[in-house]
Structures are given as structure tokens and as C-alpha cells.
Design an enzyme around this catalytic site. Structure first.
Site, PDB file in Angstrom:
ATOM      1  N   GLN A  59      46.044  46.040  36.918  1.00  0.00           N
ATOM      2  CA  GLN A  59      46.683  47.043  37.773  1.00  0.00           C
ATOM      3  C   GLN A  59      48.206  47.047  37.589  1.00  0.00           C
ATOM      4  OE1 GLN A  59      44.237  47.590  41.014  1.00  0.00           O
ATOM      5  NE2 GLN A  59      45.779  48.306  42.417  1.00  0.00           N
ATOM      6  N   HIS A  89      44.273  38.871  45.468  1.00  0.00           N
ATOM      7  CA  HIS A  89      44.297  37.485  44.994  1.00  0.00           C
ATOM      8  C   HIS A  89      44.873  36.526  46.049  1.00  0.00           C
ATOM      9  CE1 HIS A  89      42.853  38.652  41.100  1.00  0.00           C
ATOM     10  NE2 HIS A  89      43.789  39.566  41.025  1.00  0.00           N
ATOM     11  N   GLN A 106      37.673  34.823  41.401  1.00  0.00           N
ATOM     12  CA  GLN A 106      38.859  35.562  40.996  1.00  0.00           C
ATOM     13  C   GLN A 106      39.371  36.498  42.094  1.00  0.00           C
ATOM     14  OE1 GLN A 106      39.229  39.172  39.290  1.00  0.00           O
ATOM     15  NE2 GLN A 106      39.623  38.495  37.192  1.00  0.00           N
TER      16      GLN A 106
END
Length: 314
Positions: free
Chosen positions: A11, A205, A254
Site C-alpha cells: 500500500q 500491523h 502478518q
């Protein structure tokens, strides 16, 4: 002989019109975009080629869109250029969602399945935290230790964690907005070169993504994952992976885990890679890799001209 790693962007590399010249020039590229459109049951390629930018930057669109462009580039290299991935690339890696593109390239995941997983991943990440409650900030010119100290101190206000260690002094923090504001203020006090809030819609994240991790765990449990034809470096471990069950587990982790990009690049260099080829939109990874490993060769392949010059270099 060059030792190649093919890497796939995440991204931030998207732009309206990406991949359109490929689709116009090559039927093999058009087929990839059609495959993704069919998988999602909508004309995502129209958003990729024509925008508007707001639609493309919505994470549920950005994630499958970037993968589609990467796979279109690779498909042209293979179909028109005769590239054999397994004999050309020693390793593959991708930044965040780019790891899914790397796995699709390695035939570990099918393109249609990857598009569906990334659409779900984008939606789940968006919904995990109410809009405006979470955010991200980039620290430029900070060491990992400085970033960890800033995250720890800022977390006294509200949760802040390291999301990406991108290398070259670029570290991204993720967390609750009050904590991100506190982290930016702390960075300025510590004379960090730059600390800027990123134009993202959620704290990717970070442990705040736990609801999305649960959704992706269920989806990935049902997904068909094969052993990759080329080993893929995992974001969360910075290690080469070929085992399908380990890949599945890493993709789940992840969602909330740190993107260990600097470690991943250093690991690839340690395994003998001297040439990195960025496959897809933009040149973000090329720039990061140059800062981490200035002695390696870096190439970005995203347009018909790029493809022609890369194939000639082989």
C-alpha cells in the site's frame, strides 16, 4: 550471473492509471485484470485505470488492485517474454499485501483466490477500528531503538507499536490516534529528522487489528495454499518459507505483526541476492532497498518499456 529476488509492492504504491498501458498492449495482462474482476464480481479494473483516486485508495480496493498490477506485469514477462520464474528468481518477497502477490507469483495461491483474500483483508482491517480512532506515522531518520523508545513512551497516552521497519531510517508507527499524536510530539523533542502522520484509514500491523486477524485466520484456514515454486520471504519472520502450513500461519500473524522489511532485504542479500526486481506499480521498494543495501542492483518493472528493457538485460 546475477542472483535475482523479485519483490512486490504494498500500500502506498498505487496510482490511478497503473497497469492501463499493460492492459492496452498485452492480452495476457488484460486476462489478469479480467480474472480479478470476475473473482470480485465487480469492475475493479475500471477503478484502477480511471479512478477516482478516493475509490482506489480505499484499502479494500487498493489491496487487490496492487496485486492485480503486479500479476499483470509478471504474466506479460512470462507469456510474452518467455521468463521462467523458477529458474530466474532465487527468492520472492512482498511488502505487507505484497506478500500475497509474491505467493500468487510463486503459484502458492491462485490469482482469483488472492484477489478475494485481499478484498476480505482490506475490509476486515478497515472495520477493525472505528474511523478516526487509529492511525499511523512515519519516522524518518530514526533508529529502531529510538522508534521503540518513542512507541513505549507514547503508549503511556494510548497504544503505539512499530508497524514497519522499512530500512534506511524509515520506521512506521501504528496505534490509537492520541498515541500517534504523542509519538510525533516526542519525535520532535528528540530531534528526529521528520515525523509525519500517514494518510491511512486504520492502524495497520498493530495489535488493534486483532479482529481482522481472526477473520483472516478463518479465511486462510479454508484457502488452498500450495508449496511455492520459489521460496518466499515472510514479513513476520524475515525467513524463507516453502511450507504451506507455515505460510498460512505467517499470513495470519502478518495482520497484527511487524513488517520486517529491512531484515528481509538483509536476509536476501545474505543468501546471495545481488539484483532486486520490483514487479508492479511504483518504485517505493526500489528506493527502500537502495538505502538498505546500496551495493545491489535494483530495477522497477511496471510498464511495457520497463518489461522490454528488463528482458533485454537477462
Amino acid at each position: 550471473m546475477a542472483v535475482y529476488a523479485f519483490v512486490f509492492p504494498g500500500q502506498g504504491s498505487q496510482s490511478v492509471g497503473m497497469g492501463q498501458d499493460l492492459a492496452q498492449a498485452f492480452s495476457s495482462a488484460r486476462t489478469v485484470f479480467e480474472e480479478v474482476d470476475d473473482a470480485l464480481g465487480e469492475n475493479l479494473s475500471k477503478i484502477i485505470f480511471e479512478g477516482p483516486a478516493d475509490n482506489l485508495t480505499s484499502t479494500e480496493n487498493t489491496q487487490p488492485a496492487l496485486m492485480a498490477v503486479s500479476m499483470a506485469v509478471l504474466r506479460v514477462l512470462e507469456t510474452e517474454g518467455g521468463l521462467d520464474l523458477a529458474s530466474t528468481a532465487t527468492l520472492l518477497a512482498g511488502h505487507s499485501l505484497g506478500e500475497y502477490a509474491a505467493l500468487a507469483a510463486a503459484r502458492s495461491l491462485g490469482v482469483a483466490q488472492t484477489a478475494k483474500l485481499l478484498r476480505l483483508r482490506g475490509q476486515a482491517m478497515q472495520k477493525a477500528v472505528p474511523a478516526g480512532e487509529g492511525g499511523m506515522a512515519a519516522l524518518i531518520g530514526a533508529t529502531l531503538e529510538q522508534a521503540e523508545d518513542i512507541a513505549t513512551q507514547a503508549s503511556q497516552t494510548a497504544l503505539v507499536e512499530i508497524a514497519n521497519d522499512n530500512g534506511g531510517g524509515q520506521i512506521v508507527l501504528s496505534g490509537r490516534m492520541a498515541g500517534i499524536d504523542s509519538a510525533i510530539a516526542l519525535a520532535k523533542e528528540l530531534k528526529i529528522k521528520r515525523a509525519v502522520k500517514l494518510p491511512v484509514s486504520a492502524p495497520f500491523h498493530s495489535s488493534l487489528m486483532k479482529p481482522a486477524e481472526i477473520i483472516m485466520a478463518e479465511a486462510l484456514e479454508q484457502a488452498t495454499i500450495a508449496a511455492p515454486i520459489v521460496p518466499v520471504i515472510a514479513n513476520v519472520t524475515a525467513q524463507r518459507e516453502t511450507d504451506a502450513d507455515t505460510i498460512r500461519k505467517n499470513l495470519v500473524q502478518q495482520v497484527t505483526g511487524r513488517v520486517r522489511w529491512e531484515e528481509s532485504v538483509r536476509a536476501m542479500v545474505a543468501m546471495g541476492v545481488d539484483s532486486f526486481v520490483e514487479i508492479g506499480a511504483g518504485k517505493v521498494l526500489k528506493g527502500l532497498i537502495r538505502r538498505i543495501a546500496p551495493d545491489v542492483t535494483t530495477t522497477s518493472v511496471g510498464t511495457p518499456d520497463d518489461i522490454e528493457s528488463f528482458l533485454k538485460s537477462l
